[in-house]
Design a protein around this motif. Structure first.
Motif, PDB file in Angstrom:
ATOM      1  N   GLU A 195       3.038  11.639  -5.746  1.00 36.00           N
ATOM      2  CA  GLU A 195       3.912  12.123  -6.821  1.00 36.00           C
ATOM      3  C   GLU A 195       3.097  12.622  -8.004  1.00 36.00           C
ATOM      4  OE1 GLU A 195       7.045   9.376  -7.988  1.00 36.00           O
ATOM      5  OE2 GLU A 195       7.341  10.447  -9.894  1.00 36.00           O
ATOM      6  N   CYS A 196       2.073  11.864  -8.351  1.00 38.34           N
ATOM      7  CA  CYS A 196       1.266  12.284  -9.503  1.00 38.34           C
ATOM      8  C   CYS A 196       0.514  13.562  -9.202  1.00 38.34           C
ATOM      9  CB  CYS A 196       0.278  11.171  -9.873  1.00 38.34           C
ATOM     10  SG  CYS A 196       1.091   9.696 -10.467  1.00 38.34           S
ATOM     11  N   ASN A 197      -0.062  13.650  -7.993  1.00 38.99           N
ATOM     12  CA  ASN A 197      -0.808  14.858  -7.634  1.00 38.99           C
ATOM     13  C   ASN A 197       0.079  16.079  -7.700  1.00 38.99           C
ATOM     14  OD1 ASN A 197      -3.543  14.366  -7.223  1.00 38.99           O
ATOM     15  ND2 ASN A 197      -3.177  13.399  -5.242  1.00 38.99           N
TER      16      ASN A 197
ATOM     17  N   TYR B  14      -6.443  18.100  -6.671  1.00 39.49           N
ATOM     18  CA  TYR B  14      -5.862  16.785  -6.419  1.00 39.49           C
ATOM     19  C   TYR B  14      -6.922  15.709  -6.406  1.00 39.49           C
ATOM     20  CZ  TYR B  14      -1.952  19.652  -4.810  1.00 39.49           C
ATOM     21  OH  TYR B  14      -0.954  20.567  -4.723  1.00 39.49           O
ATOM     22  N   THR B  15      -6.531  14.517  -6.723  1.00 37.03           N
ATOM     23  CA  THR B  15      -7.455  13.395  -6.649  1.00 37.03           C
ATOM     24  C   THR B  15      -7.169  12.619  -5.383  1.00 37.03           C
ATOM     25  OG1 THR B  15      -7.501  13.220  -9.046  1.00 37.03           O
ATOM     26  CG2 THR B  15      -8.163  11.262  -7.812  1.00 37.03           C
ATOM     27  N   GLY B  16      -8.208  12.255  -4.684  1.00 37.86           N
ATOM     28  CA  GLY B  16      -8.072  11.378  -3.526  1.00 37.86           C
ATOM     29  C   GLY B  16      -7.683  12.115  -2.269  1.00 37.86           C
ATOM     30  N   SER B  17      -6.472  12.687  -2.314  1.00 42.00           N
ATOM     31  CA  SER B  17      -5.980  13.362  -1.121  1.00 42.00           C
ATOM     32  C   SER B  17      -4.896  14.313  -1.577  1.00 42.00           C
ATOM     33  CB  SER B  17      -5.435  12.317  -0.147  1.00 42.00           C
ATOM     34  OG  SER B  17      -4.924  12.913   1.007  1.00 42.00           O
ATOM     35  N   ASN B  18      -4.454  15.210  -0.723  1.00 40.38           N
ATOM     36  CA  ASN B  18      -3.394  16.097  -1.196  1.00 40.38           C
ATOM     37  C   ASN B  18      -2.036  15.440  -0.954  1.00 40.38           C
ATOM     38  OD1 ASN B  18      -2.189  16.973   1.389  1.00 40.38           O
ATOM     39  ND2 ASN B  18      -4.277  17.750   1.705  1.00 40.38           N
ATOM     40  N   PRO B  19      -1.045  15.806  -1.724  1.00 37.63           N
ATOM     41  CA  PRO B  19       0.249  15.128  -1.658  1.00 37.63           C
ATOM     42  C   PRO B  19       0.881  15.202  -0.274  1.00 37.63           C
ATOM     43  CG  PRO B  19       0.249  16.784  -3.419  1.00 37.63           C
ATOM     44  CD  PRO B  19      -1.109  16.788  -2.835  1.00 37.63           C
ATOM     45  N   LEU B  20       0.663  16.246   0.458  1.00 40.55           N
ATOM     46  CA  LEU B  20       1.281  16.367   1.774  1.00 40.55           C
ATOM     47  C   LEU B  20       0.784  15.257   2.691  1.00 40.55           C
ATOM     48  CD1 LEU B  20       3.108  17.915   3.685  1.00 40.55           C
ATOM     49  CD2 LEU B  20       1.146  19.341   4.296  1.00 40.55           C
ATOM     50  N   ASP B  21      -0.530  15.005   2.680  1.00 43.20           N
ATOM     51  CA  ASP B  21      -1.087  13.968   3.551  1.00 43.20           C
ATOM     52  C   ASP B  21      -0.568  12.591   3.160  1.00 43.20           C
ATOM     53  OD1 ASP B  21      -4.337  15.561   3.912  1.00 43.20           O
ATOM     54  OD2 ASP B  21      -2.465  15.736   5.066  1.00 43.20           O
TER      55      ASP B  21
ATOM     56  N   LEU C 244       0.815  -1.228   0.000  1.00 42.32           N
ATOM     57  CA  LEU C 244       0.000   0.000   0.000  1.00 42.32           C
ATOM     58  C   LEU C 244       0.845   1.272   0.000  1.00 42.32           C
ATOM     59  CD1 LEU C 244      -2.881   1.044   0.048  1.00 42.32           C
ATOM     60  CD2 LEU C 244      -2.746   1.084   2.554  1.00 42.32           C
ATOM     61  N   ALA C 245       1.985   1.226   0.721  1.00 41.05           N
ATOM     62  CA  ALA C 245       2.808   2.441   0.816  1.00 41.05           C
ATOM     63  C   ALA C 245       3.137   2.981  -0.570  1.00 41.05           C
ATOM     64  CB  ALA C 245       4.078   2.124   1.588  1.00 41.05           C
ATOM     65  N   GLU C 246       3.409   2.050  -1.498  1.00 38.36           N
ATOM     66  CA  GLU C 246       3.760   2.474  -2.854  1.00 38.36           C
ATOM     67  C   GLU C 246       2.602   3.255  -3.486  1.00 38.36           C
ATOM     68  OE1 GLU C 246       4.694  -0.802  -5.445  1.00 38.36           O
ATOM     69  OE2 GLU C 246       4.823   0.488  -7.223  1.00 38.36           O
ATOM     70  N   MET C 247       1.359   2.867  -3.167  1.00 35.81           N
ATOM     71  CA  MET C 247       0.206   3.545  -3.764  1.00 35.81           C
ATOM     72  C   MET C 247       0.129   4.984  -3.274  1.00 35.81           C
ATOM     73  SD  MET C 247      -1.074   1.425  -5.854  1.00 35.81           S
ATOM     74  CE  MET C 247       0.521   0.681  -6.136  1.00 35.81           C
ATOM     75  N   TYR C 248       0.368   5.180  -1.975  1.00 36.35           N
ATOM     76  CA  TYR C 248       0.370   6.556  -1.450  1.00 36.35           C
ATOM     77  C   TYR C 248       1.434   7.392  -2.141  1.00 36.35           C
ATOM     78  CZ  TYR C 248      -2.828   5.452   2.398  1.00 36.35           C
ATOM     79  OH  TYR C 248      -3.925   5.116   3.149  1.00 36.35           O
ATOM     80  N   LEU C 249       2.584   6.792  -2.315  1.00 40.10           N
ATOM     81  CA  LEU C 249       3.681   7.533  -2.925  1.00 40.10           C
ATOM     82  C   LEU C 249       3.382   7.854  -4.378  1.00 40.10           C
ATOM     83  CD1 LEU C 249       6.494   5.471  -1.218  1.00 40.10           C
ATOM     84  CD2 LEU C 249       6.184   7.951  -0.991  1.00 40.10           C
TER      85      LEU C 249
END
Lengths: 1038, 452
Positions: free
Chosen positions: B356-358, B365-372, B347-352
């Motif tokens: 990165e894409c956001n 942003y989609t889903g969540s903001n990159p900082l979170d 899962l960690a890879e998915m957050y990353l």
């Protein structure tokens, strides 16, 4: 002409016609002729000789005094025949008396031989068939009957792979014809192709043919030309050995009893270093090893003492209690000098007994026999005990129906030993150091680390490896004699082979250590059933004789094995797996295959001079791919008996001359059972079972094909007192199965395809002479065979080399199969003791450039073909002498042209690289500058010439052996008749008593048993020599 | 005459009985193997073949370890050291970037990859035999495995994907049907990189539809989406990568492990694992243990971790706990369990990826903001939450979070970074087509990678 004249001429012609007609139909002057028929050799009258008026069916038989009486037209020819005598024709004259003197037929022209599915008289045979009768086969107690065929048939090469009891036998007829499929000939026993698959689980491969009893054998015929083999179709390419078992006969019951007893021992021992030599050689190697390290690291000489220290420590350890130390606790010497080779060998006892009875009358004939033999092998803990029972019954129910039944039951018990490359094989004891005593002070066998390697003697005391084989070979037939000479025979054969293997290794053995003992049980069964129906038509009347054959057969084989293994036994005394704490493995396998065939044959001869033979067979098998299910195999051979021609009738010293030629196509179906199929292998993931594609299908896969042409001459001089054959043959193998590389993108790496080509060319020469026939009778027979094998093509591949670092046999086009491919050893550099090889660099055409350049670096060497494991010439000479009641018979047999790879010498003559005991020849190692020797400098821990793939370890495999010798004395009939005994003979016979060879190893008849196949042969890896045996026996007949 | 007729009849009776059913007579089925016909004839057997594909996928030279190791070795530059250069020189050639065409491990990776492909092609050819209720997941898993293997084939054996370009450089041969016979059609050449990527995406998109959300140890919908995210990221297609990563995170099926070391060396998947290779004692083993771990754990200690890598971490980063000293060098402890699962996607890879894409695409942003998303893994590693984040931060976070899990060389290539003196598109960073394949297949003769 006017009307009167015309009618006169008409009448006159009519009269003349009537006159001639009457004249011609008048019976010729008949007269009665009588006389006696004698044997020219013994001058005795012949009772039961046949006298026939040529061209008619008027036949009379001579009475007990050799007398006959027959009515014959004047001027006609009388033919006189008697078994084993040369047929004689004499023109009758005016006399009323005619005697005939018949010469002994030394050549056996009228003998009947089995040439496949039917019998044929020898002079009519157009193929190459050799017969070995039971008496010539002998009754020496052997592991397996085929060994007795050695030297008796040219081009039949038989070699037990080593001297173990029940060892596999390498059999080749006219060379090796395949690379990956079987090259063993088809063995047929009483019409049944018997199963020969080896199904034991561990140890040396056990030879299933050992369950056929030699005492049961009446005769063996060997077929080797393609025209004769074509009737065996896809199973005939490697030649056929036909075994006929003994049957009853029409006559008084005969009982025969033979008992033999003797011993066998190793035919040769090699010389190994003793204790003192080992110590001094090892110290020499250690000193030099340290100097090598010094040089490598650039230290001054004498700095490093790692090797020398290690040697002193090891010598102390190896000597166990026998170590003699000095004040500082350092090794001086060992008190013992153990001859480990001696401990591996023993004098094995041989014992055998055979009892048989046969007899019968015209309606019912029987043969019953039983035999027992016990042979202790020349290696400790190896031996075999066999018992067999056989019954054969034939019954002529009426003129129309004949039935027969035969069953043989055999049981063989074997004390099994490990394969040659196993540490627990007794021969590997020679690697142990002579400073080591076999036992410690408590009487327990020493093991590693006191012994250099595992002490194989431990297996003899703490392990039991028993194999029991059972074989039932039965057949039954019914023959219907239909009118017009047609015989219709239906038969069924049943060959059931079972093997039972139980091994138990105690805690102290290599297998059992660390897991509280190990045991396994393996059961295997090979069931082989055959059904056959064929019709035979014979017509021997008139000038044009013929024999025709038409039939079908079906054979089905099922092979099953089951095994289980276990460990963690609470005690060594518990023997079965029921006591194992853990059942650690188990498996079962099932294999099946079948063959369906249609065959036909025609033999014809015209006027007894011109011979023709045609055969054809269609075979289908489950082993062949879908697109090639059936194959057709034809054969044609012709013969011409030149001596029957008028132009040769004047040449009296030439008594027989026949020329014959033939051509045929046969197949080799000795391929795997599922090689054509697309197969999935079993795999697993996450404890679920899965299937993965493992083998890609080849619907075109089929038998390998052999096309063979034969030409030969049979000759006889001086009434066949000198007789023999000269044969030439050319055998081309085609469609040999090879693994062809395919791109990995297919998901596979290889596919088995019929791609390769190989060739065998050769000739055979046989001459038999009857030297003396008087009080001293002396016959000699010489046979020679030469064969040249060449791999012609590998479907584009350059070479097949599976030898790795250790073995040299390769498959390379242009050379014999299994040729040795390695480095050419050039001796030792006299300056520094380095082992040298020729670089043998080759140019683009494969020619060697810079022939004399040598190197001491094995990596820089180019391999070349160094020789072949196959003899180019084999032969034997048999002598048989009879004087009064004494008879002496002996056979010398030899081969030449082959080399043998001393693969084990990499360790036994290794320039001291490790601690194995070395051969005494290594004492001649290079020691100082200027020494000229073939033995490189001894260096511990450094390779110096011990690379296995070099000609340093190739030795000449030629030999001449006194294969058999029998001396017997027949007790005179006057003495034994008084006690109602028919005959009584005492004899002494020996096998392999003398060996003349330059081979450096134990025995030039060798091919290590852990890897016997077409490619890997002719190498010796701690392989036991053939036994040298002598037995003394008595034969009694009632 | 009657008797004669009778005899003739009897003869032919025996004849015909023996010859009856001739063609079927020779169809003897083997018993230790399964014939081709039988293997795909029933649903149970087709599923067995699918299991068989997993068993090859799980081999040491494949996802049982070495595919991940090879990525790390190719990227090795001052952060690791491969010790064994003498007796185990094939991986050493990867490390030194001086690979020869006869390298046996390169050949093995190629061979086993195509073995998996042929096996799943067989499954796909026989899905009709499977009941409708099972057909989707059977087909989905087969497509997933095929896509996974082709993705790695094209990443290792071809020059890197250039985002925005037409990518007509040589990829790998695309085989999409099973091999049933050997004929002239088996000699196929290489498809382009573009074609291979397209096939991978097509297979994965189809797998996403067909696979169930939950599927035990086997490929699931989440696994297909996750792999799709990785593929899009490699292509530089940040939009689609973000979509797929988002779908995985939003499925709610996975959650980060609270303690970082607990992710690894497990005998079964954790809550964070999206797809693993399961190692079953005693027949299988985790090949990464042999390379990364010390002898205490049953490894050979071939890979040493150097300061060049350790310096990248902040001192309080709990991810440093994964490193230990063994056999006289620093080792990475992620693979210490010789029979532990190989974490292939977590899962960690998915957050990353989402972060990165956001950040690359900018708001919204989609889903969540990159900082979170960045803080999700950052704080899990024991570091204080960041208040702002840059692309470089995310790249570094990815490097530390996924260290030695088989991502390195692929990240270097997509980010157009260097490995020592070699640029991202250097031929030295690409495996050669094995010499054996070039020799045997005429279609490949002129298609060897540049520099070999």
């Amino acid at each position: 002409m006017n009307n009167t004249e015309r009618s006169l001429i008409k009448k006159g012609s009519l009269l003349i016609i009537i006159f001639f007609w009457v004249f011609l139909s008048l019976p010729a002057q008949q007269k009665t002729i009588s006389g006696r028929v004698f044997s020219a050799e013994s001058n005795q009258p012949l009772a039961g000789a046949r006298v026939q008026v040529k061209g008619t069916s008027e036949i009379k038989v001579t009475g007990p005094d050799g007398r006959y009486e027959i009515i014959v037209p004047e001027g006609e020819v009388l033919i006189f025949c008697y078994p084993k005598m040369v047929k004689k024709e004499q023109i009758t004259g005016t006399s009323e008396f005619m005697d005939a003197m018949l010469e002994t037929d030394y050549y056996g022209l009228e003998d009947t031989l089995l040439t496949g599915y039917s019998k044929q008289v020898r002079w009519k045979i157009t193929g190459v068939v050799s017969e070995v009768k039971g008496e010539k086969l002998g009754n020496f107690p052997l592991s397996s009957f085929e060994t007795a065929l050695q030297g008796k048939v040219p081009s039949l090469f038989i070699e037990p792979v080593n001297g173990k009891v029940s060892s596999a036998t390498l059999m080749r007829i006219r060379g090796t014809s395949s690379i990956f499929a079987s090259s063993q000939p088809l063995i047929v026993v009483d019409g049944m192709p018997v199963s020969t698959e080896t199904i034991n689980f561990s140890g040396a491969p056990v030879n299933p043919l050992s369950t056929l009893d030699i005492n049961d054998i009446e005769s063996v015929e060997v077929l080797r030309d393609a025209a004769s083999l074509a009737i065996y179709g896809s199973r005939g390419a490697n030649g056929v050995v036909i075994v006929t078992r003994k049957k009853g006969y029409n006559g008084d019951t005969e009982i025969n009893f033979t008992v033999q007893s003797g011993f066998s021992e190793a035919s040769r021992r090699r010389e190994f270093m003793n204790s003192a030599e080992y110590v001094s050689y090892l110290r020499e190697a250690a000193t030099n090893g340290d100097l090598m390290f010094d040089r490598y690291y650039g230290y001054p000489s004498g700095t490093i003492d790692f090797c020398r220290n290690d040697v002193e420590t090891k010598l102390k350890t190896f000597s166990g209690w026998a170590a003699v130390l000095n004040g500082s606790g350092n090794f001086i010497r060992s008190q013992v000098s153990t001859d480990w080779q001696n401990l591996a060998f023993r004098k094995g006892k041989i014992y055998s007994a055979d009892l048989s009875a046969r007899g019968g009358n015209e309606k019912l004939r029987y043969y019953a026999g039983t035999s027992y033999s016990k042979q202790e092998g020349i290696l400790i803990s190896n031996g075999m005990e066999k018992i067999s029972v056989r019954l054969n019954v034939e019954n002529n129910i009426s003129k129309l129906i004949q039935i027969g039944f035969s069953i043989g039951l055999n049981r063989a018990g074997i004390d099994q030993v490990s394969a040659d490359n196993d540490y627990s094989s007794p021969m590997q004891l020679v690697a142990l150091s002579p400073v080591t005593p076999p036992r410690d002070t408590n009487g327990e066998l020493y093991s590693y680390p006191v012994t250099t390697y595992y002490n194989a003697l431990i297996d003899t005391e703490e392990a039991s490896k028993k194999i029991t084989e059972y074989r039932s070979l039965a057949n039954a037939f019914i023959t219907l004699n239909l009118y017009r000479g047609i015989k219709w025979k239906n038969e069924i054969g049943f060959d059931l082979y079972n093997i039972k293997e139980n091994a138990r290794y105690g805690e102290k053995t290599m297998e059992g250590t660390g897991r509280s003992g190990y045991g396994f049980a393996n059961y295997g069964q090979n069931q082989n059933i055959l059904a056959r129906s064929f019709a035979e038509y014979n017509n021997n009347a008139g000038a044009f004789n013929m024999k025709a054959l038409l039939g079908t057969e079906y054979q089905y084989t099922t092979i099953e094995t089951v095994y289980a293994e276990g460990e963690r036994f609470p005690s060594d005394a518990l023997k079965t797996l029921a006591s194992a704490g853990l059942i650690s493995g188990g498996s079962s396998t099932l294999t099946r295959y079948n063959f369906l065939s249609y065959f036909s044959g025609l033999d014809a001869n015209y006027q007894g001079k011109y011979l023709l033979s045609l055969t054809g067979r269609v075979d289908g098998s489950s082993r062949f791919g879908r697109n090639n299910r059936y194959g057709f195999f034809p054969g044609l051979s012709v013969g011409w008996i030149a001596t029957e021609e008028n132009f040769l009738s004047g040449v009296s010293f030439l008594s027989f001359l026949k020329a014959r030629a033939g051509y045929g196509i046969t197949g080799n179906a000795g391929i795997g059972n599922y090689w054509h199929a697309g197969l999935y292998d079993v795999a697993s993931y996450n404890e679920a079972s899965g299937l993965v594609p493992g083998q890609v299908a080849n619907p075109n896969l089929k038998w390998e094909t052999v096309r063979q042409a034969d030409f030969g001459i049979e000759y006889g001089f001086l009434n066949n007192r000198i007789s023999g054959e000269i044969n030439f043959y050319n055998k081309k193998s085609d469609g040999l199965l090879l693994n062809v590389q395919v791109p990995s993108t297919t998901g596979f790496q290889t596919q088995l395809q019929n791609r390769g080509k190989m060739e065998n060319k050769g000739f055979e020469f046989i001459v038999s002479t009857v030297n003396f026939t008087g009080h001293l009778k002396w016959n000699t027979s010489l046979n020679l065979a030469a064969n040249k094998n060449k791999v012609v093509s590998l479907g584009g591949q350059d070479i097949i080399d599976y030898g790795g670092d250790r073995y040299m046999n390769v498959v390379k086009p242009g050379y014999p199969l299994g040729s040795f491919y390695g480095a050419e050893y050039a001796g030792v550099d006299y300056k520094n003791g380095d082992a040298l090889w020729y670089v043998n660099q080759q140019d683009a055409n494969g020619n060697i450039v810079n022939q004399d350049k040598t190197t001491n670096s094995f990596q820089a060497v180019n391999f070349i073909i160094l020789g072949s494991p196959h003899p180019s010439l084999t032969g034997s000479i048999t002598n048989n002498l009879k004087y009064r009641n004494f008879e002496l018979s002996f056979i010398f047999q030899g081969v030449t042209g082959n080399k043998i790879h001393l693969a084990g010498d990499q360790w036994m003559a290794s320039n001291g690289v490790w601690y194995d005991n070395q051969l005494r020849s290594q004492l001649r190692s290079w020691k100082k500058t200027g020494d000229v020797t073939y033995v490189p400098q001894a260096r511990l821990a450094w390779n110096n010439g011990n690379q296995s793939r070099s000609s340093r370890y190739l030795s000449d495999g030629s030999y001449l052996k006194l294969r058999e010798i029998i001396l017997s004395y027949e007790i005179p009939s006057e003495i034994i008749n008084k006690i109602n005994i028919r005959n009584l003979k005492i004899f002494i016979q020996g096998r392999n008593l003398l060996t003349f060879t330059r081979y450096e190893g134990w025995d030039p008849e060798v091919s290590a048993d852990f890897m016997v196949n077409n490619i890997f042969s002719g190498f010796d890896f701690y392989s036991a020599p053939q036994p040298r045996s002598v037995v003394f026996g008595i034969t009694m007949g009632l | 005459m009657k008797a004669m007729k009778g005899k003739i009849l009897l003869f032919f009776l025996i004849f015909t009985v023996v010859s009856a059913g001739c063609s079927k007579l020779f169809d003897i089925e083997p018993s230790q193997n399964v014939s081709e016909k039988t293997a795909l004839s029933t649903e149970a057997n087709v599923i067995s073949v699918l299991t068989g594909a997993y068993s090859v996928f799980n081999n040491p030279e494949m996802y049982g370890g070495n595919i991940l190791r090879n990525s790390e070795l190719l990227a090795g530059n001052g952060e690791i050291n491969w010790v064994n250069s003498e007796t185990y020189y094939e991986p050493y050639q990867f490390f030194e970037k001086s690979i020869v065409t006869t390298n046996q491990e390169v050949l093995l990776q190629w061979m086993s990859s195509y073995r998996v492909i042929n096996t799943v092609n067989n499954v796909l050819s026989a899905v009709q035999v499977v009941r409708e209720s099972n057909r989707n997941w059977v087909e989905g898993e087969a497509l997933f495995l095929r896509a996974l293997v082709y993705f790695d084939l094209v990443r290792f054996f071809a020059l890197p994907y250039e985002a925005g370009a037409s990518n007509s450089q040589y990829g790998v041969p695309l085989i999409l049907t099973p091999t049933r016979i050997i004929d002239s059609n088996i000699y196929v050449g290489r498809n382009t990189v573009e074609e291979v990527y397209n096939q991978v995406i097509e297979d994965l998109s189809s797998a996403v539809e067909k696979l169930p959300e939950s599927n035990g140890i086997y490929a699931s919908k989440g696994a297909a989406n996750a792999l799709l995210a990785r593929v899009y990221l490699q292509k530089g297609d940040y939009y689609n990568a973000r979509e797929s990563a988002n779908a995985v995170i939003n499925s709610g099926r996975y959650s980060l492990m609270p303690v970082y070391p607990d992710i690894f060396n497990q005998n079964k998947p954790t809550s964070e694992d999206i797809f693993v290779a399961k190692i079953t004692y005693p027949d299988e083993y985790n090949a990464l243990t042999l390379s990364f771990s010390s002898s205490y754990y049953g490894g050979y200690g071939d890979i040493e971790i150097l300061d060049g890598h350790l310096e990248l971490y902040k001192a309080i980063d709990k991810r440093l706990d994964m490193f230990y000293t063994g056999d006289g060098a620093i080792r990475c402890g992620k693979w210490n369990n010789l029979y532990g699962c190989v974490n292939l996607i977590r899962l960690a890879e998915m957050y990353l990826i989402r972060a990165e894409c956001n950040i690359r695409l900018g708001p919204p942003y989609t889903g969540s903001n990159p900082l979170d998303d960045y803080n999700a893994t950052h704080t899990r590693a024991g570091l204080p939450a960041a208040s702002s984040v840059t692309l470089d931060d995310i790249i570094l976070e990815r490097r530390l979070e996924l260290a030695f899990e088989g991502h390195r060389i692929h990240d270097i290539k997509r980010l157009r970074q260097n490995v020592a003196a070699w640029p991202y598109n250097s031929p030295k960073l690409v495996f050669p087509v094995p010499a054996r394949e070039i020799e045997i297949n005429p279609a490949l003769r002129s298609q060897q990678n540049p520099g070999y």
